[in-house]
Design an enzyme around this catalytic site. Structure first.
Site, PDB file in Angstrom:
ATOM      1  N   SER A 148       0.901  -1.185  -0.021  1.00 39.54           N
ATOM      2  CA  SER A 148      -0.058  -0.147   0.009  1.00 39.54           C
ATOM      3  C   SER A 148       0.873   1.411  -0.042  1.00 39.54           C
ATOM      4  O   SER A 148       1.992   1.281   0.703  1.00 39.54           O
ATOM      5  CB  SER A 148      -0.633   0.174   1.146  1.00 39.54           C
ATOM      6  OG  SER A 148      -1.172   1.244   1.456  1.00 39.54           O
ATOM      7  N   SER A 149       0.389   2.306  -0.571  1.00 38.23           N
ATOM      8  CA  SER A 149       1.030   3.472  -0.710  1.00 38.23           C
ATOM      9  C   SER A 149       1.179   4.147   0.819  1.00 38.23           C
ATOM     10  O   SER A 149       2.256   4.965   0.995  1.00 38.23           O
ATOM     11  CB  SER A 149       0.296   4.694  -1.594  1.00 38.23           C
ATOM     12  OG  SER A 149      -0.738   4.803  -0.985  1.00 38.23           O
ATOM     13  N   CYS A 150       0.659   3.628   1.831  1.00 41.06           N
ATOM     14  CA  CYS A 150       0.908   4.106   3.143  1.00 41.06           C
ATOM     15  C   CYS A 150       2.301   3.530   3.863  1.00 41.06           C
ATOM     16  O   CYS A 150       2.534   3.843   4.825  1.00 41.06           O
ATOM     17  CB  CYS A 150      -0.152   3.785   4.022  1.00 41.06           C
ATOM     18  SG  CYS A 150      -0.451   2.106   4.609  1.00 41.06           S
ATOM     19  N   TYR A 177      -0.726  -0.800   9.865  1.00 44.34           N
ATOM     20  CA  TYR A 177      -0.665  -1.602   8.557  1.00 44.34           C
ATOM     21  C   TYR A 177       0.402  -1.357   7.650  1.00 44.34           C
ATOM     22  O   TYR A 177       0.881  -2.285   7.076  1.00 44.34           O
ATOM     23  CB  TYR A 177      -1.946  -0.879   7.907  1.00 44.34           C
ATOM     24  CG  TYR A 177      -2.492  -1.401   6.634  1.00 44.34           C
ATOM     25  CD1 TYR A 177      -3.074  -2.743   6.361  1.00 44.34           C
ATOM     26  CD2 TYR A 177      -2.136  -0.655   5.443  1.00 44.34           C
ATOM     27  CE1 TYR A 177      -3.166  -3.310   5.283  1.00 44.34           C
ATOM     28  CE2 TYR A 177      -2.533  -1.120   4.206  1.00 44.34           C
ATOM     29  CZ  TYR A 177      -3.274  -2.439   4.255  1.00 44.34           C
ATOM     30  OH  TYR A 177      -3.433  -3.025   2.901  1.00 44.34           O
ATOM     31  N   LYS A 222       2.916  -4.134   6.099  1.00 47.56           N
ATOM     32  CA  LYS A 222       3.295  -4.008   4.906  1.00 47.56           C
ATOM     33  C   LYS A 222       4.955  -4.051   4.554  1.00 47.56           C
ATOM     34  O   LYS A 222       5.446  -4.638   3.473  1.00 47.56           O
ATOM     35  CB  LYS A 222       2.648  -3.043   3.837  1.00 47.56           C
ATOM     36  CG  LYS A 222       0.875  -3.661   4.015  1.00 47.56           C
ATOM     37  CD  LYS A 222       0.788  -4.630   3.155  1.00 47.56           C
ATOM     38  CE  LYS A 222      -0.743  -5.211   3.061  1.00 47.56           C
ATOM     39  NZ  LYS A 222      -0.971  -6.342   2.509  1.00 47.56           N
ATOM     40  N   HIS A 255     -13.220   2.797   3.466  1.00 47.60           N
ATOM     41  CA  HIS A 255     -12.446   3.804   2.723  1.00 47.60           C
ATOM     42  C   HIS A 255     -13.406   4.951   2.357  1.00 47.60           C
ATOM     43  O   HIS A 255     -14.381   4.539   2.207  1.00 47.60           O
ATOM     44  CB  HIS A 255     -11.474   3.390   1.669  1.00 47.60           C
ATOM     45  CG  HIS A 255     -10.280   2.679   1.964  1.00 47.60           C
ATOM     46  ND1 HIS A 255     -10.391   1.055   1.906  1.00 47.60           N
ATOM     47  CD2 HIS A 255      -9.234   2.654   2.595  1.00 47.60           C
ATOM     48  CE1 HIS A 255      -9.293   0.469   2.234  1.00 47.60           C
ATOM     49  NE2 HIS A 255      -8.569   1.648   2.662  1.00 47.60           N
TER      50      HIS A 255
HETATM   51  O1  GFB Z   1      -9.958   6.259   2.676  1.00 46.53           O
HETATM   52  P1  GFB Z   1      -9.700   6.789   3.884  1.00 46.53           P
HETATM   53  O2  GFB Z   1     -10.154   6.180   5.157  1.00 46.53           O
HETATM   54  O3  GFB Z   1      -8.149   6.536   4.383  1.00 46.53           O
HETATM   55  O4  GFB Z   1      -9.589   8.261   4.393  1.00 46.53           O
HETATM   56  P2  GFB Z   1      -6.538   6.941   4.121  1.00 46.53           P
HETATM   57  C1  GFB Z   1      -9.219   9.199   3.268  1.00 46.53           C
HETATM   58  C2  GFB Z   1      -9.632  10.630   3.591  1.00 46.53           C
HETATM   59  O5  GFB Z   1     -10.832  10.853   3.592  1.00 46.53           O
HETATM   60  C3  GFB Z   1      -9.345  11.200   5.099  1.00 46.53           C
HETATM   61  C4  GFB Z   1     -11.374  11.497   4.510  1.00 46.53           C
HETATM   62  O6  GFB Z   1      -8.813  12.329   5.029  1.00 46.53           O
HETATM   63  C5  GFB Z   1     -10.522  10.966   5.852  1.00 46.53           C
HETATM   64  O7  GFB Z   1     -10.731  11.750   6.883  1.00 46.53           O
HETATM   65  N1  GFB Z   1     -12.915  11.197   4.828  1.00 46.53           N
HETATM   66  C6  GFB Z   1     -13.847  11.951   4.756  1.00 46.53           C
HETATM   67  C7  GFB Z   1     -13.461   9.993   5.112  1.00 46.53           C
HETATM   68  N2  GFB Z   1     -15.203  11.611   4.604  1.00 46.53           N
HETATM   69  C8  GFB Z   1     -14.868  10.291   4.923  1.00 46.53           C
HETATM   70  C9  GFB Z   1     -15.694   8.934   5.403  1.00 46.53           C
HETATM   71  O8  GFB Z   1     -16.851   9.085   5.515  1.00 46.53           O
HETATM   72  N3  GFB Z   1     -15.051   7.986   5.352  1.00 46.53           N
HETATM   73  C10 GFB Z   1     -13.617   7.742   5.192  1.00 46.53           C
HETATM   74  N4  GFB Z   1     -13.082   6.600   5.609  1.00 46.53           N
HETATM   75  N5  GFB Z   1     -12.986   8.647   5.147  1.00 46.53           N
HETATM   76  C11 GFB Z   1      -6.170   4.498   4.318  1.00 46.53           C
HETATM   77  C12 GFB Z   1      -5.200   4.017   5.358  1.00 46.53           C
HETATM   78  O9  GFB Z   1      -5.901   5.742   4.739  1.00 46.53           O
HETATM   79  O10 GFB Z   1      -5.767   4.323   2.850  1.00 46.53           O
HETATM   80  C13 GFB Z   1      -4.932   2.383   4.746  1.00 46.53           C
HETATM   81  O11 GFB Z   1      -5.686   3.946   6.785  1.00 46.53           O
HETATM   82  C14 GFB Z   1      -4.770   2.148   3.432  1.00 46.53           C
HETATM   83  O12 GFB Z   1      -3.864   1.883   5.706  1.00 46.53           O
HETATM   84  C15 GFB Z   1      -5.715   2.942   2.555  1.00 46.53           C
HETATM   85  O13 GFB Z   1      -3.435   2.627   3.139  1.00 46.53           O
HETATM   86  C16 GFB Z   1      -5.395   2.844   1.132  1.00 46.53           C
HETATM   87  O14 GFB Z   1      -6.527   7.187   2.584  1.00 46.53           O
HETATM   88  O15 GFB Z   1      -6.413   8.244   4.735  1.00 46.53           O
END
Ligand code: GFB
Length: 316
Positions: free
Chosen positions: A113-115, A142, A146, A185
């Site tokens: 993952s890019s993280c 995570y 990875k 996500h």
């Molecule tokens: O996709 P996401 O949960 O994960 O959130 P990451 C991306 C961004 O969207 C963050 C915002 O800035 C969240 O605060 N966001 C806005 C939301 N509204 C929402 C919502 O309703 N739900 C969610 N989930 N986010 C993950 C990593 O990071 O990405 C994993 O935690 C993995 O490890 C994955 O790498 C690809 O992009 O921040």
């Protein structure tokens, strides 16, 4: 750098994690590769159990393994379930990679993952920025798992000459995604929120964080295509990035999703929820130079995902 020319024809290819969004897409993509696809359900094989994996792999003898099995989730799930994101992922990948070597698997593709890259590494993120700085705290568990998977593939390559490679996809989305609002996500979450908002004529829907972080989104069928491409054309100890090529703010993503769904309301922002890393755009110069790039534009991918959601998950 490339080690081109690995043929999948006639091979027994185990897709670990075929019930997930990524594994499911890889199985579909492999249908046109003249190979035998092996799968095992969770009931048949618990990947966290070392002995079970050892026995299953000895009995089924794959030639190639794609590791699409992992505990995955959005920012909230990552932040609140550190044990599963660290420990289960370490166990799953270690069991598979170790036994791949034992039973003589010729090629392993490990998906990261890019993280894995440092929170504030220069953008776009090159593969060389791995381990050059501190990780984003919300998904460090995570990311550490990875990174260990990348290192284990490198270790088998160095010590035993194994052709085990790692690909680092950007944020993924598509049919078969997780649409549960607390663990998903952002992209599937916003599809659900805008869909429900449209149905109830809500004046606004709530986004987490500030809406200012930037993310890059890759349609899962494009990732599946990249997986097949890399198995055939890539053999190197460095991980290789798989991205879409450009990123958007979370607010812009929400606006695009609202347009696809037909939600006419506005957005509010819940500042108690984390933003996560400010930006994580992948540098895809390496995979582009080998001849691969993403085919599905973001709006088209969102529309396909929304169609799938309405047909398979939406109530009403
Ligand atoms: O996709 P996401 O949960 O994960 O959130 P990451 C991306 C961004 O969207 C963050 C915002 O800035 C969240 O605060 N966001 C806005 C939301 N509204 C929402 C919502 O309703 N739900 C969610 N989930 N986010 C993950 C990593 O990071 O990405 C994993 O935690 C993995 O490890 C994955 O790498 C690809 O992009 O921040």
């Amino acid at each position: 750098m490339t080690g081109a020319g690995f043929s999948l024809a006639g091979k027994r290819i185990w897709v670990a994690g075929h019930r997930g969004m990524v594994g499911g897409a890889v199985v579909l993509r492999l249908a046109s590769e003249n190979c035998t696809v092996l799968t095992a359900t969770h009931a048949e094989l618990d990947l966290t159990r070392q002995k079970n994996v050892e026995d299953w792999m000895a009995a089924n003898k794959p030639d190639v393994v794609v590791i699409a099995a992992a505990v995955v989730g959005g920012i909230h799930a990552n932040d609140t379930r550190p044990v599963e994101f660290l420990n289960d992922n370490l166990q799953i990948q270690s069991n598979i990679i170790t036994n791949a070597h034992r039973v003589g698997v010729q090629k392993v593709l490990f998906l990261g993952s890019s993280c894995i890259y440092p929170r504030l590494a220069p953008q776009p993120l090159t593969e060389d920025s791995l381990l050059t700085g501190p990780l984003e705290p919300t998904n460090q568990w995570y990311a550490i798992a990875k990174i260990a998977g990348v290192k284990l593939c490198q270790a088998y390559r160095r010590e035993y000459g194994r052709d085990y490679i790692s690909a680092m996809p950007t944020n993924l989305y598509g049919p078969g995604d997780n649409f549960d609002l607390m663990s998903s996500h952002v992209l599937p979450a916003l599809l659900v929120k805008t869909h429900r908002g449209k149905q109830s004529n809500a004046p606004s829907i709530e986004l987490w964080g500030s809406g200012t972080p930037m993310r890059e989104f890759l349609y899962v069928d494009d990732l599946a295509d990249a997986c097949v491409f890399l198995m055939k054309n890539y053999s190197h100890d460095a991980p290789i990035n798989v991205g879409y090529g450009s990123d958007v703010t979370i607010r812009a993503l929400a606006e695009l999703i609202a347009e696809v769904v037909g939600f006419k309301g506005g957005f509010t922002f819940d500042a108690t929820k984390p933003d996560g890393t400010p930006r994580k755009l992948l540098d895809c110069a390496r995979i582009n130079a080998l001849g691969w790039r993403a085919a599905t534009n973001l709006k088209e991918g969102i529309a396909k995902t929304y169609d799938w959601y309405r047909a398979n998950r939406a109530q009403g």
